[in-house]
Design an enzyme around this catalytic site. Structure first.
Site, PDB file in Angstrom:
ATOM      1  N   GLY A   1      43.193  50.411  39.154  1.00 24.46           N
ATOM      2  CA  GLY A   1      43.991  49.466  39.918  1.00 24.46           C
ATOM      3  C   GLY A   1      44.742  48.540  38.980  1.00 24.46           C
ATOM      4  O   GLY A   1      44.414  48.424  37.793  1.00 24.46           O
ATOM      5  N   CYS A   2      45.765  47.887  39.513  1.00 20.24           N
ATOM      6  CA  CYS A   2      46.591  47.029  38.658  1.00 20.24           C
ATOM      7  C   CYS A   2      45.782  45.864  38.113  1.00 20.24           C
ATOM      8  O   CYS A   2      45.851  45.562  36.915  1.00 20.24           O
ATOM      9  CB  CYS A   2      47.818  46.541  39.422  1.00 20.24           C
ATOM     10  SG  CYS A   2      47.463  45.751  41.000  1.00 20.24           S
ATOM     11  N   TYR A   3      45.009  45.207  38.964  1.00 16.42           N
ATOM     12  CA  TYR A   3      44.204  44.076  38.474  1.00 16.42           C
ATOM     13  C   TYR A   3      43.150  44.521  37.458  1.00 16.42           C
ATOM     14  O   TYR A   3      42.982  43.874  36.421  1.00 16.42           O
ATOM     15  CB  TYR A   3      43.530  43.358  39.641  1.00 16.42           C
ATOM     16  CG  TYR A   3      44.443  42.518  40.496  1.00 16.42           C
ATOM     17  CD1 TYR A   3      45.193  41.479  39.956  1.00 16.42           C
ATOM     18  CD2 TYR A   3      44.532  42.729  41.873  1.00 16.42           C
ATOM     19  CE1 TYR A   3      46.001  40.682  40.761  1.00 16.42           C
ATOM     20  CE2 TYR A   3      45.339  41.936  42.680  1.00 16.42           C
ATOM     21  CZ  TYR A   3      46.076  40.909  42.121  1.00 16.42           C
ATOM     22  OH  TYR A   3      46.859  40.121  42.911  1.00 16.42           O
TER      23      TYR A   3
ATOM     24  N   GLU B   1      52.076  40.650  36.978  1.00 18.09           N
ATOM     25  CA  GLU B   1      50.697  40.299  37.259  1.00 18.09           C
ATOM     26  C   GLU B   1      50.151  39.560  36.045  1.00 18.09           C
ATOM     27  O   GLU B   1      50.353  39.993  34.904  1.00 18.09           O
ATOM     28  CB  GLU B   1      49.910  41.586  37.481  1.00 18.09           C
ATOM     29  CG  GLU B   1      48.601  41.385  38.149  1.00 18.09           C
ATOM     30  CD  GLU B   1      48.056  42.713  38.622  1.00 18.09           C
ATOM     31  OE1 GLU B   1      48.548  43.241  39.625  1.00 18.09           O
ATOM     32  OE2 GLU B   1      47.152  43.230  37.950  1.00 18.09           O
TER      33      GLU B   1
END
Lengths: 350, 350, 350, 350
Positions: free
Chosen positions: C153-155, C246
């Site tokens: 996932g991006c996070y 992010e």
């Protein structure tokens, strides 16, 4: 203190409904007794709009659950096409009622023009005949006593405030009127659409409804009425990456005025006594940021490089002067309040 | 692999300079040997633009410290007024040098017009005579061999790509050409100005330089040249709350074309073989988001409500096709590379 | 030139799919032969994403219409829960196939943990056993040969790149790890949701999924694996009014490191040879703007006012290094290309 | 109607000054007789802030030109370091004067702490002894009669409103208090800085002043005072791409409370009678958009994944409750008005 006017708001879950409440709950003479939003009936207002929590608003109900005999005024924020039938019905049954409609259903003086613009036959032509076009500064006599006040669309509001005095005085020509308009995304409403997602609308500018926007015939109606002859206008709206605010850039030919200064003087004179219309100082450029959240409209006029033409700029907050604020201004006029009641807030800048 | 072309970039601390490097460091045939920024001399590039760190760029130096005998090409991103003298001097002393100027100093074919637009006498009129106006798609023959390539301003680029084929073919009239333009704030540069602070420019739209913007005479120059007669245009730019992107909405009268379809066909034919110009499908509205970060230009044409008129829409990224990308495209043309070298990246959406 | 690897992209109508194409169509060794989007089957890609027009992509089809025997690699951008069954099926029938999944379905090494996080039983546990967690810099050996590469996932990508070397070295403690994360709205996808409308998400910041976000157990899995003991972390994401980018702000306690400089040195050493990970100079604060549109990750470490603690900052582009870029990096690794192929573009600033 | 209180505003050309006027000109009991801005002296207010035109404000003058004997209250919006001397002087000469300072010069109860935080010796320690820390909800007794009311910084306002009741009750521990804060760019003021240009701050998030922000010791002062022991806190602010709004995410350890519900109950009880503090319903996430332009503060509490910890969220408008609104609230308290006078406006959403 006198008894407040009892109000119902139909369509309280949209942005215009919310802004009517934001302003209206601080109005000294309005009590909101019914708020409707059919798909949210039963919920507290704060669950739909958290910023309206804690101020004692009634819970949302359906339109059917409103007892219209108990209210004096109905503010209507329903989508076009849905309010004609409902308004005709409730006005028919409740002779005392006055309706202030923020939607499009009663904006066309000729029901055939409504049909042309919105693609459906007008279902309440008799009531249309009793409706007043709610551009406050230009139609006070009719608004004051009208059964139904049809508040103009946001774009027509900005455009007509900028141009009507010029058409009336002959300062501008009605040939080749080009209205290049820019609006924040709240004008598209709270409905879910891909093009108003932040990832799509942010960091982006694009026109939309080029040549086909329904506010064009509404603008044409009022300009034609004042000029006394049918007028077609170019109207090209653009979506701007911001929430609120609307700017119109009207590229027009001079009529009997000689230059931008004379055009500006016509506007200054026309609006000299208006509380909400400001003509910016010569050379000062209006910005939507300078009217944000307020009922003000700022106008100015500039010379074009092409001889015989000028550029008229107008800015409003599309949700306030372009919708809910104008509705309250009309309410104030119709019910005998100071026209600025609940509309005194200065613009929120930055 | 052939020896790379050695390049100096003058004015590397502005947005156009930075974007030239962003693209140029990935070019297979360019080696940047000097980067200048007089007020930042001695610093690494990454201290001025962190996104350009780690790619082996030389540190910033002053213009005076460049040994122009050691480079083949000079990219110039200096502010207008500052580059004429410098470019004339370095070209005078280094006969082999070619200059690709992203500034305004060599854009006016007639030095008197430069003086009218920029308020100062042109100091290098002889060199101006050897300069080519760098609108790639419309001036390849001259660009290919020019000593100085004067890349157009961002607004003229978008406007002329949209309109020149229509003027040339007679599809549109040159009377009453109205260009309502919208640009992100990067067009205003990295200099500190109150009106480009986020708190001022965010959530806001306003026109600027109404009737007085210096890109208007540049547009007029090229349209007049193609049409064969002096043309004055309305040019009204607006500041949009986004970083990059530029959209022009040209409201024009039909010439020998009968409608929007015919106008669109003229554009489609003119640009059929162009790698960077796309005519959107009929009815599809161009958005600046669809060219962001890329060298593409997207155009389309729409009917106006006013008979005999059409609306031509064009979008570019002001820093790429409107400046640094076009500079590289011209470099590719002038130095024999594929015209798309280093410009292949697709737009960054969302 | 060698024959390109033939690829199918499942789920081409979302943002991650689009970004995979933006990058992938410029990859010298990939040919996209199938693009799927069940609800848009039959349409050209340009009708879904105009910025991808004109580059020769095949039209959209349904997943069912793909002939998987004709492709070498499948990129999967389907929503979680939908890809397990499909991937298990196509891999079962096509032994040669390799799958690079940008979704969540194969990220949990223990299928029970998947069930806990996503609320549904994992339907392909055998295939899960052959999947590699696709955090390139930390799992190259497994990725190189895996049947299924489950891109993080991006996070988790941003968080683990920042913290894993510190956990591994013991520089930080795994007690009370607080990860305060900020993401642009593209992370929420292209689906229609009220909270990602521009009028709602613009000019606004708010946390979401506080204490409940599904990326938390994914982060915990990898930190626990490296530390050798179960670790629970605070993970609090916030929605930021921007499209891409992010940033994670990790508030952590020192382990065997004495201060921020030592922590920074651990990161610098761990990533010394990595093409996409940069440790910013001491004191320089990473910004999402400095990695926009690129596959870079920038990290830095700062002293806390509370003794014994430091603040680790990491930034990525959520759609690139956080999804599509990392997928291509893994593709490059798995298929023997230079790891940076098609990922060379520098960040788009401003 | 009683005679209005005569007011001077020093520093009327900054955002806090402007917002004080936006609210104050609609106050029924304030008359602004002097507005100062040394660099703009002689100009009308509308030339500095067009949104404040047309409401009868006096022109800008220098601080020196104010006759302080003719005013009752001085609102001070000057930068820190500049107001101590001036305020000490005018209060010394005008015994009747009361000062409401929106700057930092009188916020530190111990002048040595001021020196530590701001790097300069406090020049008016005697007056400091008569100053009240203007966090209205927590210091009414002192504010009511103070000569100088030192309004808290915007971050301390949001943080202390969220945490002070928890510290006082012991619901939370004062160990390892981590305050991860997010603010719009108006908090950086109207001064020209590269990092608040729209092209830099837009589409971007980054922390700033990590570990060094001057609001940290101010927060520590008040928490220490209430807890009775010195407390150090982590305070990490981030710049968010929006104009207004501030959100704090406080990651804290439980004290004598058992869980988020109990912590929430402490806040609910502490603020039960407060007009401007709202505890959101359980599970409802506060957003800065829900307090924009208003004096409201919304708080809520969430469980952490790490046992024994909770996450406290607070939102305010940094220019209103975080500065000008709180100043007016303090004015109302000090001069006997209803505390909500001129602060009734509901938040502007969207």
């Amino acid at each position: 203190m006198t008894t407040p006017i009892k109000a119902a708001l139909l369509g309280a879950s949209g942005y215009t409904g919310a802004d009517l409440l934001r302003l209206g709950v601080r109005h000294p003479g309005i009590e909101f007794v019914y708020l409707t939003a059919n798909t949210h009936a039963g919920k507290p207002m704060s669950s739909v709009f958290p910023h309206l929590g804690g101020v004692g608003l009634p819970d949302l109900i359906t339109n059917e659950d409103v007892d219209f005999s108990k209210v004096d005024v109905v503010f209507c924020g329903l989508p076009h096409g849905t309010s004609q039938t409902l308004i005709a019905e409730i006005v028919g049954k409740n002779d005392h009622l006055r309706v202030i409609d923020m939607g499009a259903d009663f904006r066309f003086r000729n029901p055939d023009h409504y049909q042309l613009a919105y693609g459906a036959r007008h279902v309440a032509p008799e009531l249309q005949a009793k409706a007043a076009y709610g551009l406050t500064e230009h139609n006070r006599d009719a608004i004051r006593d009208a059964k139904v006040i049809a508040c103009p669309g946001c774009y027509p509001t900005a455009t007509l405030l900028a141009l009507l005095p010029l058409v009336r005085s002959g300062a501008m020509s009605t040939d080749d009127v080009i209205i290049d308009a820019k609006s924040g995304v709240s004008g598209a409403g709270r409905g879910l659409k891909q093009n108003t997602l932040m990832a799509e609308a942010g960091e982006s500018v694009s026109p939309y409804a080029v040549g086909t926007h329904r506010h064009a015939p509404e603008i044409e109606q009022e300009i034609s009425l004042v000029s006394g002859a049918p007028v077609a206008v170019n109207f090209t709206p653009h979506l701007i990456p911001m929430s609120r605010g609307e700017l119109i850039t009207a590229h027009v030919k001079l009529g009997n005025a000689q230059n931008a200064d004379e055009v500006r003087a016509v506007l200054a004179q026309a609006y000299a006594d208006e509380p909400f219309i400001r003509i910016a100082d010569k050379g000062v450029i209006p910005s939507t940021a300078h009217v944000r959240g307020s009922n003000y409209c700022v106008l100015n006029v500039f010379e074009d490089r092409i001889p015989g033409r000028v550029i008229v700029i107008g800015v409003i907050d599309n949700l306030v002067k372009g919708s809910a604020g104008q509705a309250i201004q009309n309410f104030n006029l119709a019910f005998g309040f100071d026209e600025a009641a609940a509309l005194e807030a200065l613009p929120l800048f930055p």
